[in-house]
Design an enzyme around this catalytic site. Structure first.
Site, PDB file in Angstrom:
ATOM      1  N   SER A 153       0.828  -1.202   0.000  1.00 26.48           N
ATOM      2  CA  SER A 153       0.000   0.000   0.000  1.00 26.48           C
ATOM      3  C   SER A 153       0.870   1.263   0.000  1.00 26.48           C
ATOM      4  CB  SER A 153      -0.896  -0.001   1.240  1.00 26.48           C
ATOM      5  OG  SER A 153      -1.600   1.222   1.316  1.00 26.48           O
ATOM      6  N   ASN A 209      10.989   7.341   4.568  1.00 23.64           N
ATOM      7  CA  ASN A 209       9.912   8.230   4.145  1.00 23.64           C
ATOM      8  C   ASN A 209       9.137   8.716   5.336  1.00 23.64           C
ATOM      9  OD1 ASN A 209       6.844   7.449   4.192  1.00 23.64           O
ATOM     10  ND2 ASN A 209       7.944   5.519   3.948  1.00 23.64           N
ATOM     11  N   ALA A 210       8.721   9.972   5.230  1.00 25.96           N
ATOM     12  CA  ALA A 210       7.835  10.542   6.248  1.00 25.96           C
ATOM     13  C   ALA A 210       6.688  11.210   5.506  1.00 25.96           C
ATOM     14  CB  ALA A 210       8.581  11.536   7.122  1.00 25.96           C
ATOM     15  N   ASN A 270      -4.246  -0.133   8.274  1.00 27.42           N
ATOM     16  CA  ASN A 270      -2.909   0.454   8.435  1.00 27.42           C
ATOM     17  C   ASN A 270      -2.741   0.854   9.899  1.00 27.42           C
ATOM     18  OD1 ASN A 270      -0.500   1.762   8.360  1.00 27.42           O
ATOM     19  ND2 ASN A 270      -1.029   3.143   6.685  1.00 27.42           N
ATOM     20  N   CYS A 291       1.368   2.772  10.579  1.00 27.18           N
ATOM     21  CA  CYS A 291       2.095   3.872   9.967  1.00 27.18           C
ATOM     22  C   CYS A 291       2.840   4.643  11.045  1.00 27.18           C
ATOM     23  CB  CYS A 291       1.167   4.819   9.225  1.00 27.18           C
ATOM     24  SG  CYS A 291       2.067   6.204   8.503  1.00 27.18           S
ATOM     25  N   GLY A 306       8.693  -6.246   2.888  1.00 26.46           N
ATOM     26  CA  GLY A 306       9.833  -5.623   3.565  1.00 26.46           C
ATOM     27  C   GLY A 306      11.091  -5.870   2.756  1.00 26.46           C
ATOM     28  N   GLY A 307      11.295  -5.052   1.748  1.00 23.55           N
ATOM     29  CA  GLY A 307      12.535  -5.117   0.980  1.00 23.55           C
ATOM     30  C   GLY A 307      12.580  -6.140  -0.128  1.00 23.55           C
TER      31      GLY A 307
END
Lengths: 259, 309
Positions: free
Chosen positions: B23, B71-72, B130, B133, B245-246
């Site tokens: 997402s 990221n923010a 979510n 986050c 995750g990666g």
């Protein structure tokens, strides 16, 4: 488009600044002001492609040029590219510059590396019979990048560098104002400086041209997915909202951006 | 070589293959549609939607670090009304399973958004919560607080009949425990992991780089952490896991499945290579065929199942 391009030329203009020419295998259809995400590595460090505006579009040769400043690991690696090397290209992306229909005279205003998208614009305008006036600013005379190329397609070129005595209390946009006082500009385009962007926005009110700014930002995807490359833009109602440089821009009406 | 059927069953949810975007990393844009037919994805996962419009965090929102991306972004959303009127009809045109990620600042907000999406069950196949986050300004992420997570999943469970995917945060002491709570509270599927909280400092300005100071780390750098967490969780919680995750290629995806993920999601890797999800679908298929497996489920958790024999 997601394609592999091939390096046909790379040269250092001045230390730390490079011009890279790439050949693409298909009709690319790029316009001045648009950009591409370019990745010249398969490693995970650097990881993501970097955004570069088109410095020069050469569709008849199937080529384009970018102009870049070495800023980090990605651009550092790019300096090692030589003829024949392959890079990944995603583009063309973004909205590009608009030259108003029937325009007779435009001005480009750029500082430093902000010149990058302006040569493509000036060349296209000149090709279409539009007079171009260029107003260039930089730290030093040496850093007036692509000055000679721009001069070739400009009716007049004005420069002001920080090492000139008159730069103490003047901006290159003051020179634009002097010309605009007796010559009508249909549009003015600015890139590379917040201060010059603000100045162009205030001159727009005074002289009635259409002002556009090409915004820069770090990007991860370049296509509106990652929501990373925001800038603040004022709506018709004056309300400020975040817009995405990649998808909503990179070119915005200069009066709309909050810089 | 046997015929491979890539269909996967995640509890009540059926996917045509085990690969989907994470997402917030993939957009249904014209540019993207020109690159490939999105119907080839196992699912489309929409960016988190909140009840009301929210702007997200100030710039800078992105910072690349070694083999990763901080990221923010902070869940900018046009709000649920805009989503239902504009975004959903477009997403519904993609001929694949649609998962909608929802987020909120309170238990009630999650429940309200879930309730508002329930009538669209013809178009929406599942809700991903979510809960994790790291970029919310109000308080802690839900998935790091046992009570909040339980309450949220329970409230959403009561508000919708759609399958619920609980997205877990890796920023906890015991993610297995959190997964168990999500399951007890009514989650049908777990997705894990969300980003790891991190930061970067500009040594010249001597200030944090990100506008929000801290942000979520994703990309290849976090893969071993994600893999370990899935390995542990899949051995003690009996609902399916969407692993992420990666993941950057088919080999990574297969590793996640061997660790216990029934399906996988791809994030940052799509920014490097917009075709990577298709390459992963193809790579999983040829791995299964090449190793004599008939379906993805046959390899889920094999790394610990075979070890126990």
């Amino acid at each position: 488009m997601w394609i592999k391009g091939r390096v046909t030329d790379q040269s250092s203009i001045v230390p730390g600044y490079y011009r890279l020419r790439l050949r693409v295998p298909v009709a690319f259809g790029a316009r001045p002001g648009q950009f591409a995400m370019i990745r010249a590595w398969d490693t995970y460090d650097p990881l993501l492609p970097r955004p570069f505006s088109f410095h020069r579009l050469l569709p008849e040769k199937g080529e384009f040029e970018i102009l870049y400043k070495v800023r980090g690991r990605g651009t550092e690696l790019m300096t090692r590219l030589s003829t024949g090397d392959e890079v990944y290209i995603r583009g063309p992306l973004g909205n590009g510059f608009e030259i108003p229909h029937g325009a007779e005279r435009i001005a480009v205003v750029a500082r430093g590396i902000g010149i990058a998208p302006m040569l493509a614009l000036a060349e296209e305008a000149a090709k279409g019979g539009v007079e171009v006036q260029s107003f260039l600013s930089a730290k030093t005379r040496e850093l007036l990048l692509a000055h000679a190329e721009l001069e070739k397609v400009s009716a007049e070129t004005f420069v002001l560098t920080d090492d000139m005595p008159e730069a103490k209390d003047r901006l290159v946009t003051d020179m634009l104002a002097e010309v605009a006082a007796h010559k009508k500009f249909d549009a003015v385009y600015v890139c590379g400086s917040r201060r010059l962007t603000r100045a162009v926005a205030s001159l727009e009110m005074e002289y009635g041209f259409r002002g556009y700014v090409a915004m820069e930002s770090h990007m991860a995807c370049g296509t509106g997915a990652c929501k990373g490359c925001i800038c603040k833009v004022r709506g018709e109602d004056g309300e400020e909202a975040y817009k995405y440089v990649c998808k909503d821009g990179p070119v915005f009406p200069v009066r709309r951006v909050v810089v | 070589m046997p015929d491979v059927d890539l269909t996967v069953q995640l509890g009540p949810l059926t996917l045509k293959n085990p690969v989907m975007p994470a997402s917030g990393t993939f957009e249904y844009s014209e540019e993207q549609r020109e690159l490939f037919d999105l119907a080839r994805l196992g699912a489309m996962v929409a960016k988190s939607v909140t009840l009301k419009r929210r702007p997200g965090n100030p710039a800078p929102r992105l910072h690349e670090v070694t083999a990763g991306l901080l990221n923010a972004v902070g869940i900018p959303s046009e709000g649920i009304h805009h989503f239902i009127e504009v975004t959903l009809p477009a997403l519904a045109q993609i001929d694949t399973t649609l998962i909608v990620s929802i987020a909120g600042d309170s238990v009630e907000e999650f429940a309200t958004v879930a309730r508002m999406l329930d009538p669209y069950r013809g178009q929406v196949s599942a809700l991903e919560l979510n809960l994790s986050c790291p970029n919310l300004t109000h308080g802690v992420p839900f998935a790091t607080d046992e009570k909040l997570m339980r309450a949220t999943v329970e409230a959403v469970r009561e508000s919708t009949t759609l399958p619920i995917i609980a997205k877990l945060s890796p920023n906890v002491t015991d993610i297995v425990k959190m997964a168990g709570i999500a399951r007890e509270a009514g989650a049908d599927i777990i997705s894990m992991i969300n980003t790891l909280i991190g930061m970067a400092i500009d040594v010249e300005t001597r200030r944090p780089v990100l506008g929000n100071v801290v942000g979520g780390l994703s990309g290849p750098a976090i893969k071993p952490v994600a893999l370990r967490m899935i390995w542990e969780t899949s051995q003690s919680v009996d609902i399916p896991i969407i692993g992420m995750g990666g993941i950057s290629n088919a080999r990574d995806a297969i590793e996640f499945m061997l660790a216990g993920a029934s399906a996988v999601a791809v994030g940052v890797a799509s920014f490097r290579n917009p075709l990577v999800m298709l390459e992963i679908v193809d790579g999983i298929e040829s791995y299964l065929a090449g190793h004599g497996f008939g379906s993805p489920k046959e390899i889920v958790g094999l790394a610990w199942k075979e070890r126990m024999v």
